[in-house]
Design a protein around this motif. Structure first.
Motif, PDB file in Angstrom:
ATOM      1  N   GLU A   1      10.840 -10.501 -11.599  1.00  0.00           N
ATOM      2  CA  GLU A   1      11.789 -11.151 -10.700  1.00  0.00           C
ATOM      3  C   GLU A   1      12.418 -10.154  -9.734  1.00  0.00           C
ATOM      4  OE1 GLU A   1      14.712 -13.358 -12.811  1.00  0.00           O
ATOM      5  OE2 GLU A   1      13.268 -14.724 -13.763  1.00  0.00           O
ATOM      6  N   GLY A   2      12.670  -8.943 -10.217  1.00  0.00           N
ATOM      7  CA  GLY A   2      13.309  -7.934  -9.376  1.00  0.00           C
ATOM      8  C   GLY A   2      12.308  -6.990  -8.743  1.00  0.00           C
ATOM      9  N   HIS A   3      12.854  -5.989  -8.028  1.00  0.00           N
ATOM     10  CA  HIS A   3      12.019  -4.993  -7.369  1.00  0.00           C
ATOM     11  C   HIS A   3      12.007  -3.691  -8.162  1.00  0.00           C
ATOM     12  CE1 HIS A   3      12.313  -7.863  -4.114  1.00  0.00           C
ATOM     13  NE2 HIS A   3      11.454  -7.167  -3.403  1.00  0.00           N
ATOM     14  N   GLN A   4      11.028  -2.861  -7.882  1.00  0.00           N
ATOM     15  CA  GLN A   4      10.846  -1.615  -8.602  1.00  0.00           C
ATOM     16  C   GLN A   4      10.406  -0.537  -7.606  1.00  0.00           C
ATOM     17  OE1 GLN A   4       7.389  -1.335 -11.312  1.00  0.00           O
ATOM     18  NE2 GLN A   4       8.816  -0.686 -12.912  1.00  0.00           N
ATOM     19  N   LEU A   5      10.872   0.683  -7.836  1.00  0.00           N
ATOM     20  CA  LEU A   5      10.393   1.794  -7.017  1.00  0.00           C
ATOM     21  C   LEU A   5       8.896   1.990  -7.238  1.00  0.00           C
ATOM     22  CD1 LEU A   5      13.214   4.444  -7.546  1.00  0.00           C
ATOM     23  CD2 LEU A   5      12.553   3.455  -5.344  1.00  0.00           C
ATOM     24  N   VAL A   6       8.184   2.232  -6.156  1.00  0.00           N
ATOM     25  CA  VAL A   6       6.756   2.512  -6.271  1.00  0.00           C
ATOM     26  C   VAL A   6       6.537   3.717  -7.184  1.00  0.00           C
ATOM     27  CG1 VAL A   6       4.718   3.293  -5.001  1.00  0.00           C
ATOM     28  CG2 VAL A   6       6.137   1.447  -4.074  1.00  0.00           C
ATOM     29  N   ALA A   7       7.391   4.738  -7.045  1.00  0.00           N
ATOM     30  CA  ALA A   7       7.259   5.933  -7.888  1.00  0.00           C
ATOM     31  C   ALA A   7       7.352   5.574  -9.365  1.00  0.00           C
ATOM     32  CB  ALA A   7       8.335   6.953  -7.521  1.00  0.00           C
ATOM     33  N   ASP A   8       8.323   4.697  -9.708  1.00  0.00           N
ATOM     34  CA  ASP A   8       8.477   4.293 -11.106  1.00  0.00           C
ATOM     35  C   ASP A   8       7.287   3.471 -11.577  1.00  0.00           C
ATOM     36  OD1 ASP A   8      10.890   5.556 -11.199  1.00  0.00           O
ATOM     37  OD2 ASP A   8      12.098   3.747 -10.949  1.00  0.00           O
ATOM     38  N   HIS A   9       6.777   2.605 -10.702  1.00  0.00           N
ATOM     39  CA  HIS A   9       5.639   1.769 -11.087  1.00  0.00           C
ATOM     40  C   HIS A   9       4.414   2.632 -11.380  1.00  0.00           C
ATOM     41  CE1 HIS A   9       3.382  -2.004 -11.284  1.00  0.00           C
ATOM     42  NE2 HIS A   9       2.411  -1.367 -10.643  1.00  0.00           N
ATOM     43  N   LEU A  10       4.182   3.645 -10.566  1.00  0.00           N
ATOM     44  CA  LEU A  10       3.049   4.532 -10.801  1.00  0.00           C
ATOM     45  C   LEU A  10       3.206   5.276 -12.124  1.00  0.00           C
ATOM     46  CD1 LEU A  10       2.649   5.960  -7.188  1.00  0.00           C
ATOM     47  CD2 LEU A  10       1.107   4.363  -8.325  1.00  0.00           C
ATOM     48  N   THR A  11       4.448   5.674 -12.422  1.00  0.00           N
ATOM     49  CA  THR A  11       4.699   6.343 -13.699  1.00  0.00           C
ATOM     50  C   THR A  11       4.443   5.393 -14.862  1.00  0.00           C
ATOM     51  OG1 THR A  11       6.349   7.816 -12.712  1.00  0.00           O
ATOM     52  CG2 THR A  11       6.445   7.521 -15.097  1.00  0.00           C
ATOM     53  N   ASN A  12       4.931   4.154 -14.743  1.00  0.00           N
ATOM     54  CA  ASN A  12       4.743   3.167 -15.809  1.00  0.00           C
ATOM     55  C   ASN A  12       3.276   2.824 -16.038  1.00  0.00           C
ATOM     56  OD1 ASN A  12       7.505   3.118 -16.065  1.00  0.00           O
ATOM     57  ND2 ASN A  12       7.772   1.208 -14.926  1.00  0.00           N
ATOM     58  N   ARG A  13       2.500   2.886 -14.956  1.00  0.00           N
ATOM     59  CA  ARG A  13       1.064   2.616 -15.083  1.00  0.00           C
ATOM     60  C   ARG A  13       0.295   3.837 -15.573  1.00  0.00           C
ATOM     61  NH1 ARG A  13      -1.219  -1.769 -12.381  1.00  0.00           N
ATOM     62  NH2 ARG A  13      -3.085  -0.997 -13.443  1.00  0.00           N
ATOM     63  N   LYS A  14       1.048   4.920 -15.865  1.00  0.00           N
ATOM     64  CA  LYS A  14       0.473   6.170 -16.389  1.00  0.00           C
ATOM     65  C   LYS A  14      -0.518   6.804 -15.411  1.00  0.00           C
ATOM     66  CE  LYS A  14       1.106   4.652 -21.180  1.00  0.00           C
ATOM     67  NZ  LYS A  14       2.445   5.230 -21.226  1.00  0.00           N
ATOM     68  N   ILE A  15      -0.177   6.720 -14.123  1.00  0.00           N
ATOM     69  CA  ILE A  15      -0.990   7.377 -13.099  1.00  0.00           C
ATOM     70  C   ILE A  15      -0.630   8.852 -13.094  1.00  0.00           C
ATOM     71  CG2 ILE A  15      -1.633   7.400 -10.673  1.00  0.00           C
ATOM     72  CD1 ILE A  15      -2.338   4.827 -12.235  1.00  0.00           C
ATOM     73  N   SER A  16      -1.613   9.724 -13.156  1.00  0.00           N
ATOM     74  CA  SER A  16      -1.357  11.160 -13.215  1.00  0.00           C
ATOM     75  C   SER A  16      -0.705  11.643 -11.927  1.00  0.00           C
ATOM     76  CB  SER A  16      -2.666  11.924 -13.441  1.00  0.00           C
ATOM     77  OG  SER A  16      -3.494  11.827 -12.297  1.00  0.00           O
ATOM     78  N   ALA A  17      -0.067  12.808 -12.002  1.00  0.00           N
ATOM     79  CA  ALA A  17       0.598  13.367 -10.823  1.00  0.00           C
ATOM     80  C   ALA A  17      -0.391  13.572  -9.683  1.00  0.00           C
ATOM     81  CB  ALA A  17       1.281  14.686 -11.188  1.00  0.00           C
ATOM     82  N   ALA A  18      -1.587  14.017 -10.009  1.00  0.00           N
ATOM     83  CA  ALA A  18      -2.597  14.250  -8.971  1.00  0.00           C
ATOM     84  C   ALA A  18      -2.964  12.952  -8.267  1.00  0.00           C
ATOM     85  CB  ALA A  18      -3.836  14.892  -9.576  1.00  0.00           C
ATOM     86  N   HIS A  19      -3.143  11.871  -9.056  1.00  0.00           N
ATOM     87  CA  HIS A  19      -3.535  10.593  -8.468  1.00  0.00           C
ATOM     88  C   HIS A  19      -2.372   9.877  -7.792  1.00  0.00           C
ATOM     89  CE1 HIS A  19      -7.442  10.211 -11.053  1.00  0.00           C
ATOM     90  NE2 HIS A  19      -7.632  10.877  -9.933  1.00  0.00           N
ATOM     91  N   LYS A  20      -1.137  10.209  -8.208  1.00  0.00           N
ATOM     92  CA  LYS A  20       0.017   9.604  -7.545  1.00  0.00           C
ATOM     93  C   LYS A  20       0.005   9.917  -6.053  1.00  0.00           C
ATOM     94  CE  LYS A  20       3.601   9.229 -11.107  1.00  0.00           C
ATOM     95  NZ  LYS A  20       4.904   9.745 -11.557  1.00  0.00           N
ATOM     96  N   SER A  21      -0.321  11.150  -5.725  1.00  0.00           N
ATOM     97  CA  SER A  21      -0.303  11.545  -4.312  1.00  0.00           C
ATOM     98  C   SER A  21      -1.358  10.814  -3.494  1.00  0.00           C
ATOM     99  CB  SER A  21      -0.506  13.054  -4.181  1.00  0.00           C
ATOM    100  OG  SER A  21      -1.794  13.428  -4.632  1.00  0.00           O
ATOM    101  N   GLU A  22      -2.369  10.243  -4.166  1.00  0.00           N
ATOM    102  CA  GLU A  22      -3.442   9.524  -3.470  1.00  0.00           C
ATOM    103  C   GLU A  22      -3.135   8.041  -3.300  1.00  0.00           C
ATOM    104  OE1 GLU A  22      -7.013  10.180  -5.667  1.00  0.00           O
ATOM    105  OE2 GLU A  22      -6.743  12.352  -5.762  1.00  0.00           O
ATOM    106  N   ALA A  23      -2.061   7.581  -3.925  1.00  0.00           N
ATOM    107  CA  ALA A  23      -1.754   6.146  -3.885  1.00  0.00           C
ATOM    108  C   ALA A  23      -1.398   5.697  -2.473  1.00  0.00           C
ATOM    109  CB  ALA A  23      -0.609   5.831  -4.840  1.00  0.00           C
ATOM    110  N   LEU A  24      -1.801   4.462  -2.150  1.00  0.00           N
ATOM    111  CA  LEU A  24      -1.518   3.855  -0.848  1.00  0.00           C
ATOM    112  C   LEU A  24      -0.731   2.571  -1.063  1.00  0.00           C
ATOM    113  CD1 LEU A  24      -5.111   4.126   0.709  1.00  0.00           C
ATOM    114  CD2 LEU A  24      -3.235   5.770   0.939  1.00  0.00           C
ATOM    115  N   VAL A  25      -0.044   2.136  -0.036  1.00  0.00           N
ATOM    116  CA  VAL A  25       0.579   0.819  -0.074  1.00  0.00           C
ATOM    117  C   VAL A  25       0.040  -0.005   1.083  1.00  0.00           C
ATOM    118  CG1 VAL A  25       2.690   1.596  -1.222  1.00  0.00           C
ATOM    119  CG2 VAL A  25       2.603   1.526   1.275  1.00  0.00           C
ATOM    120  N   MET A  26      -0.024  -1.305   0.849  1.00  0.00           N
ATOM    121  CA  MET A  26      -0.396  -2.249   1.902  1.00  0.00           C
ATOM    122  C   MET A  26       0.872  -3.028   2.244  1.00  0.00           C
ATOM    123  SD  MET A  26      -3.570  -4.940   2.039  1.00  0.00           S
ATOM    124  CE  MET A  26      -4.782  -3.671   2.418  1.00  0.00           C
ATOM    125  N   GLU A  27       1.275  -2.937   3.495  1.00  0.00           N
ATOM    126  CA  GLU A  27       2.571  -3.444   3.933  1.00  0.00           C
ATOM    127  C   GLU A  27       2.371  -4.515   4.993  1.00  0.00           C
ATOM    128  OE1 GLU A  27       6.394  -0.774   4.695  1.00  0.00           O
ATOM    129  OE2 GLU A  27       5.003  -0.667   6.370  1.00  0.00           O
TER     130      GLU A  27
END
Length: 452
Positions: free
Chosen positions: A383-409
Motif C-alpha cells: 500500500e505504501g512506498h519504499q526507497l528503491v535502495a531499500d527494495h534492492l537490499t530486501n531483494r538481496k541484490i549484491s552491491a555490485a549489481h545494485k549499481s547496475e539497476a535501472l528504473v522505468m519512469e
C-alpha cells in the motif's frame, strides 16, 4: 581606474602565481570566451609572458555572434603569441536540458583533455569575486550543505582562478584603461538562467537595501571553510587505514555523523551529490550487522565491517536516460546491451522470466535511467512506498549489481518498475509497481526481459 588600481589587479595575479606555484609558473590551458573577463586575463598572460594554450568553445548558440566571438579570440591569441584551440559544438535543443550546466561540463571536458594532451600544469579561467558570490548564493538557495558554501578556490589543484578576489567592475575598468578588446554576450542580459536572474534582476538592487551585503556573503565562504577544517580534524581522529572506527563514530552528534560521511565521500569524488533522504538513512547504521550496508548513491555505500564502517564505491555504470515512446514499441522491439523491451497483446505471460506492465496504465513517454538515491516506488502488493535502495537490499541484490539497476519512469515521474540482473535465469529481472500491474482487463503489456 587609476594606474595604481590597474597595477593592483596585475599585482594580485602575480601574487597568486608566486604563492601557488613557487617552483615556477607552469604551462596553462587558458579558457577564453571572448568576454571582458577572459580577454583581460589573456592580455595579462601576454603582458607577463605566461606560456599557455588558449581554448575557446563555440556552442553556436548565438549564430553569427558566436562565430565572431571565436574570431576575436583566435585572432588576438595569434597576435599576442599564443596557440589557440577552438572547439565547435552543437548546443542541445531538447526540452529539459540545462544549457549552462551542459556547456560547463563540455567546456571542462575539453580543458581537461587538452591539459592531458599538452601536459599542462593547470587550467586557468577568469572567475572573479562576483562569480564567487553568485556561486555561494546558488548553492545556498538550492539547499546545499554548509560545507558546499565555501565556494571556489584560487587554486584547487586543477583550476587556477587569479581573479577570484577581484570584482567584475574592477576588471571592466582595467580592460577600458588597457584598451583590451572584448565582446559582450547579449544572452547574459537575459534572465532565463538562474545565474543571469541573480545578476540581472536581484543582486544589483541589494546594495541600496543592504550596504556591504557582498562582503557578508563572502564571509559565509570563510565560515564554511572553518567548518570543513573542523570536520577534517574530526575525521583524522576517528578514522584509520581500515575505515571509520564504529564506537568513536557513534559518540558524535547525528549532524556531525552525516557531515563526516559526506566529507569522506567528497574526498573520493568531489562531484558527488548525496540526497538529504540518503543522509538521513545513516541513522540506521547502528543497527547494521557485519556485511550489511546502506546505499547512499547507486555507486556508493556505507558498509559495516566488524568494528568499522567502510565507504564502498562500485564502478560507474550510470546510463544516459533513454526516452521510450509508445509508437516506437508498437512498430519495433527495443533492444539494449542487456534488455529486450516490447509491446504486445497480453496473452500467456511468462512471469518467471519477464516483467509485465499494463501499457494503458502508464503516462507516456517512458524514461529508462539509472536509479538515484532517494528514488521511491510502490512495490507490487504494497500500500505504501519504499526507497528503491531499500527494495534492492530486501531483494538481496549484491552491491555490485545494485549499481547496475535501472528504473522505468512514466512521464509524470512515477517509477513503474525497477530492473536489475536476475539472480538466476528462471527469475524475473526486477520488480513492478502496484500502479501498473496487469489484470484481467489488460489489453496490451510491456514485456521486459534480460538478454541471457
Amino acid at each position: 581606474m587609476s594606474k595604481s588600481d590597474s597595477s593592483l589587479i596585475e599585482h594580485t595575479v602575480q601574487k597568486s602565481l608566486r604563492r601557488y606555484f613557487p617552483q615556477g609558473t607552469p604551462f596553462f590551458i587558458l579558457g577564453v570566451s571572448g568576454g571582458v573577463d577572459s580577454m583581460s586575463l589573456l592580455y595579462i598572460f601576454k603582458k607577463f609572458g605566461i606560456d599557455a594554450l588558449v581554448s575557446h568553445v563555440n556552442y553556436q548558440k548565438r549564430a553569427e555572434a558566436s562565430d565572431k566571438d571565436a574570431e576575436l579570440v583566435e585572432g588576438f591569441a595569434s597576435a599576442w603569441g599564443f596557440e589557440c584551440h577552438v572547439a565547435t559544438l552543437d548546443a542541445p535543443e531538447e526540452e529539459g536540458i540545462n544549457f549552462q550546466q551542459w556547456a560547463r561540463q563540455k567546456r571542462y571536458d575539453i580543458y581537461r583533455n587538452l591539459a592531458d594532451e599538452y601536459d599542462a600544469g593547470g587550467i586557468a579561467v577568469a572567475h572573479h569575486e562576483d562569480d564567487q558570490v553568485e556561486t555561494i548564493l546558488q548553492k545556498l538557495f538550492r539547499g546545499a550543505g554548509l560545507a558546499s558554501w565555501s565556494g571556489m578556490e584560487v587554486w584547487d589543484g586543477e583550476v587556477f582562478r587569479p581573479y577570484l578576489h577581484i570584482s567584475r567592475s574592477q576588471i571592466e575598468e582595467y580592460a577600458e584603461q588597457e584598451a583590451v578588446p572584448f565582446r559582450t554576450d547579449e544572452s547574459n542580459l537575459e534572465s532565463g538562467y538562474a545565474r543571469n536572474f541573480l545578476r540581472n534582476e536581484w543582486l544589483h538592487q541589494l546594495k541600496q537595501f543592504f550596504p556591504g551585503w557582498k562582503k557578508n556573503v563572502l564571509r559565509i565562504a570563510d565560515q564554511a571553510q572553518n567548518y570543513e577544517e573542523a570536520v577534517k580534524w574530526i575525521a583524522g581522529q576517528i578514522t584509520d587505514s581500515q575505515g571509520i572506527r564504529r564506537k568513536a563514530y557513534h559518540t558524535l552528534e547525528p549532524g556531525l555523523r552525516r557531515a563526516l560521511i559526506l566529507w569522506l565521500a567528497k574526498q573520493q569524488n568531489p562531484e558527488l551529490t548525496i540526497s538529504q533522504n540518503s543522509l538521513r538513512e545513516l541513522s540506521e547504521l547502528r543497527n547494521l550487522q557485519t556485511g550489511q550496508e546502506i546505499t547512499l548513491t547507486p555507486n556508493l555505500s556505507v558498509m559495516r565491517d566488524r568494528d568499522y564502517y567502510v565507504l564502498a564505491e562500485s564502478s560507474e555504470t550510470s546510463m544516459e536516460p533513454m526516452t521510450i515512446e509508445r509508437f516506437e514499441l508498437e512498430s519495433n522491439v527495443l533492444q539494449t546491451d542487456e534488455l529486450i523491451i516490447s509491446l504486445q497483446p497480453h496473452k500467456s505471460p511468462d512471469f518467471e522470466t519477464a516483467l509485465y506492465l499494463d501499457a494503458d496504465k502508464i503516462t507516456w513517454p517512458l524514461t529508462l535511467r539509472s536509479w538515484r538515491a532517494g528514488d521511491r516506488f510502490q512495490p507490487l502488493g504494497m500500500e505504501g512506498h519504499q526507497l528503491v535502495a531499500d527494495h534492492l537490499t530486501n531483494r538481496k541484490i549484491s552491491a555490485a549489481h545494485k549499481s547496475e539497476a535501472l528504473v522505468m519512469e512514466s512521464f509524470e515521474e512515477t517509477i513503474c518498475a525497477i530492473i536489475f540482473p536476475p539472480i538466476k535465469n528462471q527469475a524475473p529481472p526486477g520488480s513492478i509497481s502496484e500502479q501498473v500491474k496487469c489484470d484481467s482487463n489488460t489489453a496490451q503489456s510491456i514485456e521486459i526481459k534480460y538478454r541471457y
